[in-house]
Design an enzyme around this catalytic site. Structure first.
Site, PDB file in Angstrom:
ATOM      1  N   VAL A  63       0.805  -1.234   0.000  1.00  0.00           N
ATOM      2  CA  VAL A  63       0.000   0.000   0.000  1.00  0.00           C
ATOM      3  C   VAL A  63       0.836   1.281   0.000  1.00  0.00           C
ATOM      4  O   VAL A  63       0.289   2.376  -0.146  1.00  0.00           O
ATOM      5  CB  VAL A  63      -0.999   0.058   1.190  1.00  0.00           C
ATOM      6  CG1 VAL A  63      -2.070  -1.011   1.058  1.00  0.00           C
ATOM      7  CG2 VAL A  63      -0.276  -0.010   2.537  1.00  0.00           C
ATOM      8  N   LEU A  77      -6.405  -1.823   6.896  1.00  0.00           N
ATOM      9  CA  LEU A  77      -5.795  -2.553   8.015  1.00  0.00           C
ATOM     10  C   LEU A  77      -4.314  -2.831   7.780  1.00  0.00           C
ATOM     11  O   LEU A  77      -3.649  -3.383   8.664  1.00  0.00           O
ATOM     12  CB  LEU A  77      -6.510  -3.898   8.226  1.00  0.00           C
ATOM     13  CG  LEU A  77      -7.751  -3.915   9.121  1.00  0.00           C
ATOM     14  CD1 LEU A  77      -8.859  -3.030   8.588  1.00  0.00           C
ATOM     15  CD2 LEU A  77      -8.266  -5.344   9.287  1.00  0.00           C
ATOM     16  N   GLY A 106      -6.297   8.897  -1.061  1.00  0.00           N
ATOM     17  CA  GLY A 106      -6.367   9.415  -2.437  1.00  0.00           C
ATOM     18  C   GLY A 106      -7.338   8.588  -3.267  1.00  0.00           C
ATOM     19  O   GLY A 106      -8.140   9.117  -4.044  1.00  0.00           O
ATOM     20  N   TYR A 149       5.580   2.689  14.954  1.00  0.00           N
ATOM     21  CA  TYR A 149       4.180   2.239  14.904  1.00  0.00           C
ATOM     22  C   TYR A 149       3.254   3.324  15.457  1.00  0.00           C
ATOM     23  O   TYR A 149       2.320   3.763  14.783  1.00  0.00           O
ATOM     24  CB  TYR A 149       4.057   0.948  15.715  1.00  0.00           C
ATOM     25  CG  TYR A 149       2.692   0.315  15.713  1.00  0.00           C
ATOM     26  CD1 TYR A 149       2.224  -0.381  14.600  1.00  0.00           C
ATOM     27  CD2 TYR A 149       1.865   0.392  16.838  1.00  0.00           C
ATOM     28  CE1 TYR A 149       0.961  -0.982  14.616  1.00  0.00           C
ATOM     29  CE2 TYR A 149       0.613  -0.203  16.858  1.00  0.00           C
ATOM     30  CZ  TYR A 149       0.168  -0.891  15.743  1.00  0.00           C
ATOM     31  OH  TYR A 149      -1.076  -1.484  15.759  1.00  0.00           O
ATOM     32  N   GLN A 166     -10.588  18.705   4.369  1.00  0.00           N
ATOM     33  CA  GLN A 166     -10.159  19.390   3.150  1.00  0.00           C
ATOM     34  C   GLN A 166     -10.853  18.861   1.899  1.00  0.00           C
ATOM     35  O   GLN A 166     -11.123  19.612   0.970  1.00  0.00           O
ATOM     36  CB  GLN A 166      -8.642  19.213   3.021  1.00  0.00           C
ATOM     37  CG  GLN A 166      -7.956  20.205   2.117  1.00  0.00           C
ATOM     38  CD  GLN A 166      -6.435  20.006   2.177  1.00  0.00           C
ATOM     39  OE1 GLN A 166      -5.872  19.621   3.207  1.00  0.00           O
ATOM     40  NE2 GLN A 166      -5.774  20.268   1.065  1.00  0.00           N
TER      41      GLN A 166
END
Ligand code: NAD
Ligand code: UDP
Ligand code: UDP
Length: 317
Positions: A63, A77, A106, A149, A166
């Site tokens: 990711v 997650l 995004g 973390y 925003q």
């Protein structure tokens, strides 16, 4: 025009402990599930029972890199959760939380998806107030070994609220307290899995420090119920919202319960306490109860019985 009415739900970190239970639940509810994972701390075994289902799809993806898919809901997650795993490559841990959040936000912004963040009680650090309520800002060492973390997750929360303010992204931020159950990684060092594996294999039970530090343990099914309720809540419910079981135990008590329940002859041994280990942790779940009517149902002994059963079978493999 879309042909199917199935809700398209993406779960990042879907091959991990919590993610696999969430994917299973969503499949059972008739969703079209996209599981995204780079297998850093999750395994294919966790989702093997789902892959033959035509509405379950898995992609190997990190990711921290952009991802272009079309979905209606995102559960974010992806992030190693146990100290052993997240401290193995701390830079990657922060990148996963921060770059991962930016990319998933995004994506949510582009496709107008709702997005839920798996945040953590670690945002409270070693808390000075007890139990912890959502308005407590926390007590985190920003340069300690847990910071990759804790601060990564804190920054992810900041990003969620800034995308909300925003860009009007519909966000849901859940602060998860210690959760346990079947499919926990047997060697990732978390206390419940460590103690059960040690007890079942007759090894010494390793208590760090004096065992007087406390934690509150939530069974995985209760947490997944909370996730689903949170995702289904009204738009104005953004969180952050605590989810965990308020029943609090010392680590020594946990060890004694597990020894007794598993009929083990293991002995307790005391080892040094890791740096920055929080002394106490207990969620105040008043807000979750009032907003979502959510309250954990599974008592520690019931959840431990299922988890011990799982590890008994797992260790025989
Ligand atoms: P886990 O380690 O079993 O699952 C995390 C999953 O994310 C793994 O499958 C891993 O391979 C994947 N992952 C890691 N980095 C990734 C990346 N860069 N790209 C794609 N996938 C990646 O841990 P878990 O207990 O299932 O935790 C799931 C989430 O819940 C985590 O975000 C964790 O911080 C949060 N959480 C869990 C607990 C708990 O008690 N289990 C408590 C607080 C917060
Ligand atoms: N992004 C993504 N999938 C999408 C849309 C965006 O992975 O479907 C990533 C994109 O690569 C970007 C990040 O999400 O780096 C943030 O996107 P946003 O639109 O908020 O910012 P910008 O593209 O303007 O930097
Ligand atoms: N712990 C322990 N023995 C172990 C593993 C963990 O005494 O074998 C302790 C650990 O020091 C901490 C608590 O149990 O005080 C919970 O640890 P875990 O890593 O499961 O979760 P976290 O510290 O992130 O809440």
């Amino acid at each position: 025009m879309r042909i199917s009415n199935r809700k398209r739900v993406m779960v990042t970190g879907g091959a991990g402990f919590l993610g696999s239970h969430l994917c299973e639940r969503l499949i059972n509810e008739g969703c079209d599930v996209l599981c995204v994972d780079n297998f850093y701390s999750g395994t294919k075994d966790n989702i093997a029972h789902l892959v033959s289902n035509p509405y379950f799809e898995m992609i190997r993806h990190d990711v921290t890199f952009p991802l272009y898919v079309e979905v209606d809901e995102i559960y974010n997650l992806a992030c190693p959760a146990s100290p052993i795993h997240y401290q193995r490559d701390p830079v990657q841990t922060t990148k996963t939380s921060v770059h991962g959040a930016i990319n998933m936000l995004g994506l949510a912004k582009r496709v107008k998806a709702k997005i839920l963040q798996a945040s953590t009680s670690e945002v409270y650090g070693d808390p000075e107030i007890h139990p912890q309520t959502e308005d407590y800002w926390g007590h985190v060492n920003p340069i300690g070994i847990r910071a990759c973390y804790d601060e990564g997750k804190r920054c992810a929360e900041t990003l969620f609220f800034d995308y909300y303010r925003q860009h009007n992204v519909e966000i849901k931020v859940v602060r998860i307290f210690n959760t346990y159950g079947p499919r926990m990684h047997p060697n990732d060092g978390r206390v419940v899995s460590n103690f059960i594996v040690q007890a079942l294999s007759g090894k010494d039970i390793t208590i760090y420090g004096g065992g007087t530090q406390t934690r509150s343990f939530c069974y995985v099914d209760d947490l997944i119920d909370g996730f689903i309720k949170m995702m289904g809540s009204n738009e104005e419910v953004t969180g952050p919202i605590n989810m965990g079981n308020p029943a609090e135990f010392t680590i020594k008590q946990l060890a004694e319960i597990i020894i007794e329940m598993s009929g083990s002859k293991s002995k307790l041994v005391f080892m040094p306490l890791p740096q920055d280990d929080p002394k106490q942790r207990q969620p105040d779940i008043t807000y979750a109860n009032q907003t979502l009517s959510w309250i954990p149902q599974v008592k520690l002994e019931q959840g431990l019985a299922k988890t011990i059963d799982y590890f008994r079978k797992f260790l025989l493999l």
